[in-house]
Design a protein around this motif. Structure first.
Motif, short mmCIF file in Angstrom:
data_model
loop_
_atom_site.label_atom_id
_atom_site.label_comp_id
_atom_site.label_asym_id
_atom_site.label_seq_id
_atom_site.Cartn_x
_atom_site.Cartn_y
_atom_site.Cartn_z
N LEU A 271 -5.23 3.98 -65.36
CA LEU A 271 -6.14 4.41 -66.15
C LEU A 271 -7.43 5.06 -65.79
O LEU A 271 -7.92 5.84 -66.31
CB LEU A 271 -6.48 3.63 -67.33
N VAL A 272 -8.01 4.19 -64.65
CA VAL A 272 -9.13 4.86 -64.13
C VAL A 272 -8.94 4.71 -62.49
O VAL A 272 -9.70 4.50 -61.82
CB VAL A 272 -10.33 3.62 -64.55
N THR A 273 -8.03 5.67 -62.36
CA THR A 273 -7.46 5.71 -60.98
C THR A 273 -8.66 6.11 -59.85
O THR A 273 -9.25 7.33 -60.25
CB THR A 273 -6.53 6.88 -60.86
N ASN A 274 -8.46 5.51 -58.88
CA ASN A 274 -9.81 5.79 -57.79
C ASN A 274 -11.23 5.87 -58.14
O ASN A 274 -11.99 6.37 -57.53
CB ASN A 274 -9.49 7.20 -57.27
N HIS A 275 -11.30 5.03 -59.37
CA HIS A 275 -12.78 4.89 -59.60
C HIS A 275 -13.53 3.85 -58.97
O HIS A 275 -12.81 2.37 -59.01
CB HIS A 275 -13.07 4.80 -61.13
N HIS A 409 -3.15 7.31 -52.89
CA HIS A 409 -4.58 7.71 -53.46
C HIS A 409 -5.47 7.58 -52.53
O HIS A 409 -6.63 8.11 -52.81
CB HIS A 409 -4.72 6.39 -54.63
N PHE A 410 -5.59 7.00 -51.31
CA PHE A 410 -6.64 6.77 -50.25
C PHE A 410 -7.44 7.96 -49.75
O PHE A 410 -8.44 8.02 -49.51
CB PHE A 410 -6.21 5.96 -49.36
N SER A 411 -6.25 9.22 -49.70
CA SER A 411 -6.99 10.39 -49.33
C SER A 411 -7.41 11.29 -50.32
O SER A 411 -7.93 12.30 -50.22
CB SER A 411 -5.79 11.04 -48.67
N MET A 412 -7.33 10.73 -51.47
CA MET A 412 -7.64 11.54 -52.94
C MET A 412 -9.10 11.36 -53.33
O MET A 412 -9.82 10.40 -52.92
CB MET A 412 -6.81 11.50 -53.81
N SER A 413 -9.57 12.05 -54.24
CA SER A 413 -10.99 11.98 -54.70
C SER A 413 -11.42 10.63 -55.44
O SER A 413 -10.60 10.24 -56.09
CB SER A 413 -11.35 13.12 -55.96
N THR A 414 -12.39 10.31 -55.01
CA THR A 414 -12.81 8.94 -55.57
C THR A 414 -14.25 9.20 -56.65
O THR A 414 -14.79 8.44 -57.08
CB THR A 414 -13.59 7.85 -54.71
N LEU A 428 -3.78 14.33 -61.77
CA LEU A 428 -3.45 15.15 -60.74
C LEU A 428 -4.71 15.08 -59.42
O LEU A 428 -4.46 15.39 -58.35
CB LEU A 428 -3.41 16.52 -61.24
N ARG A 429 -5.79 14.89 -59.71
CA ARG A 429 -7.02 14.82 -58.86
C ARG A 429 -6.96 13.82 -57.82
O ARG A 429 -7.44 13.63 -56.94
CB ARG A 429 -8.35 15.01 -59.89
N THR A 430 -6.50 12.66 -58.47
CA THR A 430 -6.72 11.49 -57.62
C THR A 430 -5.31 10.62 -57.24
O THR A 430 -5.26 9.87 -56.59
CB THR A 430 -7.24 10.44 -58.49
N THR A 431 -4.26 11.69 -57.33
CA THR A 431 -2.91 11.08 -56.86
C THR A 431 -2.22 12.03 -56.06
O THR A 431 -2.36 13.34 -56.40
CB THR A 431 -1.99 10.75 -58.16
N THR A 432 -1.40 11.73 -55.05
CA THR A 432 -0.72 12.67 -54.40
C THR A 432 0.94 12.07 -54.00
O THR A 432 1.05 10.88 -54.09
CB THR A 432 -1.12 12.90 -52.79
N ASP A 433 1.80 13.08 -53.99
CA ASP A 433 3.31 12.64 -53.71
C ASP A 433 3.27 12.77 -52.49
O ASP A 433 2.51 13.19 -51.30
CB ASP A 433 4.05 13.65 -54.19
N VAL A 434 4.47 11.67 -51.91
CA VAL A 434 4.74 11.72 -50.39
C VAL A 434 6.17 12.49 -50.15
O VAL A 434 7.16 11.88 -50.82
CB VAL A 434 4.72 10.35 -49.96
N LYS A 492 -2.13 10.46 -41.71
CA LYS A 492 -3.22 10.99 -40.97
C LYS A 492 -4.27 11.38 -41.87
O LYS A 492 -5.56 11.23 -41.62
CB LYS A 492 -2.75 12.52 -40.22
N GLN A 493 -4.04 11.85 -43.16
CA GLN A 493 -5.25 12.08 -44.27
C GLN A 493 -5.78 10.79 -44.49
O GLN A 493 -7.11 10.73 -44.47
CB GLN A 493 -4.35 12.74 -45.43
N VAL A 494 -4.98 9.79 -44.70
CA VAL A 494 -5.76 8.59 -44.91
C VAL A 494 -6.44 7.73 -43.88
O VAL A 494 -7.65 7.39 -44.18
CB VAL A 494 -4.58 7.44 -45.17
N LEU A 495 -6.08 7.99 -42.57
CA LEU A 495 -6.79 7.61 -41.41
C LEU A 495 -7.91 8.34 -41.19
O LEU A 495 -9.15 7.94 -40.88
CB LEU A 495 -5.91 7.60 -40.18
N ASP A 496 -7.89 9.64 -41.59
CA ASP A 496 -9.14 10.62 -41.69
C ASP A 496 -10.24 10.22 -42.42
O ASP A 496 -11.44 9.94 -42.06
CB ASP A 496 -9.00 11.86 -41.52
N VAL A 497 -9.63 9.64 -43.53
CA VAL A 497 -10.95 9.29 -44.63
C VAL A 497 -11.58 7.77 -44.17
O VAL A 497 -12.67 7.92 -44.16
CB VAL A 497 -10.16 8.94 -45.95
#
Length: 525
Positions: A271-275, A409-414, A428-434, A492-497
């Motif tokens: 409900l409060v993803t990535n806050h 979630h780790f590579s998405m907007s917080t 859609l802003r805070t979640t990604t598919d693999v 790679k995206q997560v490690l970059d973050v």
């Protein structure tokens, strides 16, 4: 039904919230949630408190069955609300600005300031820091001005358009029959896989092939988690009692974890993803930080504690991109700590609903059963070194599960865009598919399709692929980004973050060391 109820103005709604009422808007109806249900809500109280003063129609529809909705409308509707041309203009929920209600000295509920708001470079973003002052408990409560939205770049018109389109999408998914569980073709292969892993683990153990046995047991735990996830969302039989009973057998008796904890934690995450102040799934200090916002020693509204960022934390975080996979390798041990801490706290919670009481006791029995049989397995290894090896191997094998969870979630907007943001826009802003080949989807438990799952959490996961086609069309139509990465690219995206935040933590540590050294030199003069 609503036409026979009184019409509430915005001022009246705000005044009642300030007075301590838990008011939520659903399809222009005003719901007043009594404290008894707030305490007993199967999804946890925060799942409701984060939507006080807001239109929660999309979230309520996504999380509740038709039967639950009927009960909700039968008992809790107190009126209708005035809306603008583009719907209800939300207030800021008190819990999101650090206010909560607790029993005072006389036993009555009173406002308590558990956290203060922190400044942010994003005008709409409200982060929390601890007050460190318990004397604020009975001084005052939030005011009506506290509930007014901070400045935001979001448009209520656009967000309401996203919401309306989401409702059409939801109807499309219902009409396509995607809420119907595929027991034979979906769970049939799953059960065969579980059975095979259990048999191989047991046979290998009897032949003293301990590593093989431990690997298969870890893989069994890894796979069972996906079905427990479905059950926790009521996505299998769609009956709370039946799904919870099966989940306890799988999670507690076989896996040694608590499904009650997981549901409470996971619903808030959805409900409060990535806050940073509210989503427990990204609150991992002192080991991991995916945003420099955590450098402010934020308050966690879920864990009810300050996530202290000090010199030790800065040092660990500065290495997080290097320690990432090592930390995830021990992730299951962290789950034990979180789950057992939750059950311990619930032991002193006398407000649990009747269903909560029997499920809590069954979970305790399940955990005793787990440590009895698993303890016997470890003792039967023959030596402490073999037992330790078996323990570590069986637990480290589940590492891909923890990697999968963070990839989404780790590579998405917080950033927090405020209560104006619609449910589909935030997900859609805070979640990604693999992205993965269909033949390997079972390794991800079908939950590599996280975007669709976050939009429709009760949807049986074996139907997520078909539903994702509809969701991608919805995203394109609404001008929203449907993010997806390959497994390697996602890592790679997560490690970059993590590296980006680690570099900032290292700079902060250097500045702190320099300031301390300068102060000591000055003192020595």
């Amino acid at each position: 039904m609503g036409s026979t109820k009184p019409l509430w103005t915005r001022e009246q709604v705000a005044a009642q919230i300030v007075a301590g009422k838990t008011l939520v808007i659903y399809n222009k109806l005003l719901l007043s949630i009594p404290q008894a249900w707030l305490d007993a809500h199967p999804g946890g109280s925060l799942a409701i408190l984060h939507f006080v003063g807001r239109d929660a129609t999309d979230e309520i529809d996504a999380y509740h069955s038709d039967i639950a909705l009927q009960r909700l409308l039968k008992y809790y509707v107190v009126g209708t609300v005035e809306t603008t041309e583009h719907g209800w203009e939300p207030f800021v929920p008190p819990t999101m600005i650090g206010w909560t209600r607790k029993a005072g000295r006389d036993g009555k509920l009173e406002w308590f300031r558990e956290a203060n708001t922190a400044h942010s470079t994003v005008p709409s973003e409200v982060l929390l820091v601890g007050t460190g002052d318990s004397t604020l408990a009975q001084t005052r409560g939030p005011t009506m001005s506290d509930l007014i939205l901070p400045p935001t770049e979001l448009s209520l018109k656009v967000q309401s358009q996203h919401s309306a389109a989401y409702k059409r999408l939801h109807k499309r998914i219902i009409d396509a029959g995607l809420y119907q569980t595929r027991y034979a073709t979906g769970y049939g292969p799953e059960i065969a896989r579980y059975t095979l892993l259990a048999i191989v683990s047991a046979v290998a153990y009897t032949h003293n092939w301990l590593i093989t046995s431990a690997v298969c047991l870890g893989l069994l735990w890894h796979q069972l988690v996906f079905t427990v996830h479905d059950l926790g969302h009521m996505g299998v039989t769609h009956n709370w009692t039946v799904d919870r009973l099966i989940a306890i057998i799988l999670a507690d008796f076989i896996g040694g974890l608590s499904v009650g904890w997981w549901v409470d934690n996971h619903n808030v995450h959805h409900l409060v993803t990535n806050h940073p102040s509210h989503d427990p799934d990204i609150e991992h200090l002192p080991f991991l930080a995916i945003s420099t916002a955590f450098f402010n020693s934020l308050w966690s509204s879920y864990h009810k504690r300050i996530m202290t960022f000090n010199r030790f934390t800065a040092f660990i975080v500065s290495l997080q991109h290097k320690l990432f996979y090592v930390l995830l390798g021990f992730g299951r041990f962290n789950l034990y700590a979180l789950a057992y801490g939750f059950l311990f706290r619930k032991a002193f919670d006398h407000k649990r609903a009747k269903g909560g009481r029997w499920s809590w006791w069954l979970e305790i029995i399940g955990l005793l059963f787990f440590w009895t049989w698993f303890g016997a397995v470890l003792i039967g290894c023959g030596s402490w070194s073999k037992a330790l090896t078996y323990l570590l191997v069986s637990h480290v094998v589940t590492t891909p599960l923890h990697v999968q969870i963070v990839l989404s979630h780790f590579s998405m907007s917080t950033e927090d865009l405020g209560p104006m943001e619609s449910f589909p826009h935030r997900q859609l802003r805070t979640t990604t598919d693999v992205i993965c080949p269909p033949a390997l989807a079972f390794l991800h438990g079908g939950l590599h399709l996280q975007v669709t799952h976050h939009l429709f959490p009760r949807l049986p996961r074996h139907n997520l692929l078909q539903a994702s086609v509809f969701v991608k069309e919805f995203a394109k139509e609404q001008g929203l980004t449907y993010a997806e990465f390959g497994f390697v690219g996602g890592n790679k995206q997560v490690l970059d973050v993590l590296k980006g935040v680690a570099d900032q933590a290292r700079i902060m540590s250097m500045v702190t060391e320099s300031e301390i050294r300068g102060a000591m030199e000055k003192k020595g003069q």
